[in-house]
Design a protein around this motif. Structure first.
Motif, PDB file in Angstrom:
ATOM      1  N   THR A  21       0.821  -1.212   0.000  1.00  0.00           N
ATOM      2  CA  THR A  21       0.000   0.000   0.000  1.00  0.00           C
ATOM      3  C   THR A  21       0.854   1.260   0.000  1.00  0.00           C
ATOM      4  OG1 THR A  21      -0.066  -0.051   2.405  1.00  0.00           O
ATOM      5  CG2 THR A  21      -1.891  -1.129   1.230  1.00  0.00           C
ATOM      6  N   THR A  32       3.357   5.613  -8.373  1.00  0.00           N
ATOM      7  CA  THR A  32       3.375   5.352  -6.929  1.00  0.00           C
ATOM      8  C   THR A  32       2.898   6.583  -6.171  1.00  0.00           C
ATOM      9  OG1 THR A  32       5.744   5.909  -6.811  1.00  0.00           O
ATOM     10  CG2 THR A  32       5.158   3.566  -7.017  1.00  0.00           C
ATOM     11  N   LEU A  58      -0.869   6.323  -6.129  1.00  0.00           N
ATOM     12  CA  LEU A  58      -1.355   5.340  -5.161  1.00  0.00           C
ATOM     13  C   LEU A  58      -1.161   5.829  -3.728  1.00  0.00           C
ATOM     14  CD1 LEU A  58      -2.565   2.568  -4.616  1.00  0.00           C
ATOM     15  CD2 LEU A  58      -0.228   1.638  -4.615  1.00  0.00           C
ATOM     16  N   THR A  83      -3.720   8.566  -3.064  1.00  0.00           N
ATOM     17  CA  THR A  83      -5.044   7.958  -2.948  1.00  0.00           C
ATOM     18  C   THR A  83      -5.215   7.270  -1.600  1.00  0.00           C
ATOM     19  OG1 THR A  83      -5.237   7.656  -5.349  1.00  0.00           O
ATOM     20  CG2 THR A  83      -6.575   6.210  -3.949  1.00  0.00           C
ATOM     21  N   ASN A  84      -4.206   6.475  -1.209  1.00  0.00           N
ATOM     22  CA  ASN A  84      -4.306   5.736   0.056  1.00  0.00           C
ATOM     23  C   ASN A  84      -4.234   6.647   1.279  1.00  0.00           C
ATOM     24  OD1 ASN A  84      -4.790   3.159  -0.866  1.00  0.00           O
ATOM     25  ND2 ASN A  84      -2.635   2.594  -0.991  1.00  0.00           N
ATOM     26  N   THR A 135      -4.278  -2.035  -2.312  1.00  0.00           N
ATOM     27  CA  THR A 135      -3.224  -2.422  -3.240  1.00  0.00           C
ATOM     28  C   THR A 135      -3.861  -2.769  -4.577  1.00  0.00           C
ATOM     29  OG1 THR A 135      -1.874  -3.333  -1.454  1.00  0.00           O
ATOM     30  CG2 THR A 135      -1.319  -4.016  -3.681  1.00  0.00           C
ATOM     31  N   PRO A 136      -3.372  -2.241  -5.687  1.00  0.00           N
ATOM     32  CA  PRO A 136      -3.949  -2.597  -6.991  1.00  0.00           C
ATOM     33  C   PRO A 136      -3.805  -4.091  -7.270  1.00  0.00           C
ATOM     34  CG  PRO A 136      -2.526  -0.659  -7.165  1.00  0.00           C
ATOM     35  CD  PRO A 136      -2.300  -1.244  -5.811  1.00  0.00           C
ATOM     36  N   THR A 165       4.189  -2.437  -6.897  1.00  0.00           N
ATOM     37  CA  THR A 165       4.147  -2.189  -5.448  1.00  0.00           C
ATOM     38  C   THR A 165       4.263  -3.488  -4.657  1.00  0.00           C
ATOM     39  OG1 THR A 165       1.715  -2.195  -5.398  1.00  0.00           O
ATOM     40  CG2 THR A 165       2.826  -0.075  -5.745  1.00  0.00           C
TER      41      THR A 165
END
Length: 466
Positions: free
Chosen positions: A325, A352, A355, A358-359, A371-372, A382
């Motif tokens: 994550t 990254t 992500l 977003t997280n 996690t994608p 990731t």
């Protein structure tokens, strides 16, 4: 508006700018800290965000390219870096390359115009309390790096990066050089051909040229993906011409054959006034750079508008300290993105950043970080960062080995699994990964998802040049 949660992002490079915009898009306030222009770095020239300091390429496009899949994933969610690159592109064959000044200006405008992002100038010397994305980049200041080491309990790792010299097109002798792409790709490159004698003269000068090595660089550890040309030359007289100076696929119109070696130049700006030497990253002293460059056929009168420079990069040992994550295991409110997280490449850094932003926003809104999917290129990257062997860890580019193989296809006659070639397996890997990413982004993240157009290029199975 006053009740919205706030997160902090440190660094307004590719990863930090993307993280700030991704978080703001989900409805949280962002304090974006950037130390430039109050404190500059050895590599940056401007105070603009997402300034490119090495190549201007975000990698190869299309279904045959691993970077093409990551670009498509980011396009599908409207990510800022790749969409700004699309709007700032310059011709580069099967690669997504940009006008560096137009690109960084466009990203800067988008960040500063967002009503939920507050830009704070000045150096951050310690990781702040609360939810934070650390995207301070390859030139993280000593104070902040030391605090990260304290927070993670990890050792500091460094490698060295370099940029290539940029040439004024009016100083290129086009009676010697010619426009072409490899294997009949579009003619987006200028090619300077060497005879064997010219190459050996060039190589001897390159061997004797002096490097600019600051006194505090006691041990140079280079990342293979951005190796200075003088370091490549130290590996043997033929190493450059089997690497960045390879003549393969380039027929000299004067002879109809491949030259002994070739130096290629790629367009740097939208007007086509500036051209950079492909694969010629260097840390040579500027006077020596000029002498070596002018030994390249067609560049005997070269006017270098920006000399190559070398700078130190810093990154964490991701498998020791990060989850997939991009959260720090030592502090779940802290996220790391970009080169600092163990990625290599502009596109990887920005993805990254998307992500992590977003997280971080999800966490601030009381939701779990995600996690994608493993089939997606971002998910593969990731997961690798979180699970790679920590011994001797080095930054990672995206590549097809990061995603699971396709299910075996059985030959009906023999009953055995078919062995698929690159052209057979990469398009279905691309389509599977993009579909999985878009479904995840739409259903798990709640993002607005638009299926992206996928550029196609002749001979797109060939690797895109850096």
């Amino acid at each position: 508006m006053t009740d919205l949660p706030t997160i902090t992002v440190i660094g307004a490079g590719l990863a930090g700018s993307e993280a700030a915009l991704a978080a703001a898009r989900l409805g949280v306030r962002v304090k974006l800290h950037e130390m430039r222009p109050q404190k500059m770095t050895p590599a940056h020239r401007t105070a603009n965000f997402a300034e490119l300091v090495c190549s201007t390429s975000l990698g190869g496009e299309g279904e045959m390219q691993s970077k093409g899949l990551l670009q498509a994933e980011m396009r599908s969610v409207g990510a800022a870096i790749v969409t700004s690159a699309d709007a700032s592109r310059v011709p580069a064959g099967n690669a997504l390359a940009v006008d560096r000044d137009a690109f960084s200006a466009r990203v800067t405008e988008r960040v500063k115009a967002h009503p939920l992002i507050e830009v704070v100038e000045g150096e951050v010397e310690a990781v702040p309390e609360g939810i934070c994305v650390v995207a301070s980049g390859p030139l993280t200041s000593d104070a902040l790096a030391a605090d990260l080491m304290r927070l993670t309990g990890s050792e500091r790792l460094s490698f060295y990066d370099a940029a290539a010299p940029v040439i004024d097109i009016d100083s290129i002798d086009m009676t010697v050089a010619w426009r072409a792409g490899r294997y009949d790709q579009s003619a987006d490159y200028i090619n300077c051909p060497f005879t064997k004698e010219e190459y050996l003269t060039f190589f001897e000068a390159l061997e004797k040229a002096r490097s600019h090595t600051p006194h505090d660089w006691e041990k140079l550890e280079f990342f293979e993906g951005c190796m200075p040309i003088e370091e490549i030359a130290r590996r043997g007289v033929d190493t450059p011409r089997f690497g960045p100076m390879s003549p393969k696929g380039l027929d000299d119109p004067k002879t109809g054959r491949w030259p002994y070696a070739v130096a290629q130049l790629r367009q740097e700006d939208a007007e086509g006034r500036m051209w950079s030497l492909v694969g010629f990253q260097t840390g040579l002293k500027w006077g020596d750079q000029l002498e070596v460059v002018r030994l390249i056929p067609g560049l005997q009168n070269a006017d270098i508008v920006r000399y190559g420079v070398m700078h130190r990069n810093t990154y964490l040992n991701a498998p020791e300290v990060l989850d997939s994550t991009l959260q720090l295991r030592a502090d779940r409110q802290k996220f790391v993105a970009g080169v600092l997280a163990g990625t290599e490449g502009y596109l990887e850094s920005s993805a990254t950043g998307w992500l992590a932003g977003t997280n971080a926003a999800r966490l601030a809104l009381g939701q779990e970080p995600l996690t994608p999917p493993a089939e997606s290129m971002l998910g593969g990257l990731t997961r690798y960062l979180a699970s790679a062997n920590p011994k001797g860890f080095q930054p990672m580019n995206v590549n097809w080995a990061l995603v699971p193989e396709l299910p075996p296809q059985i030959n009906e006659k023999t009953g055995k699994a078919k062995k698929l070639g690159k052209r057979e397996k990469r398009p279905p890997l691309f389509r599977r990964g993009l579909s999985a990413f878009m479904d995840w982004a739409r259903n798990e993240v709640g993002a607005e998802v638009t299926p992206p157009a996928v550029p196609q290029h002749p001979q797109d199975e060939l690797p895109a040049l850096r």
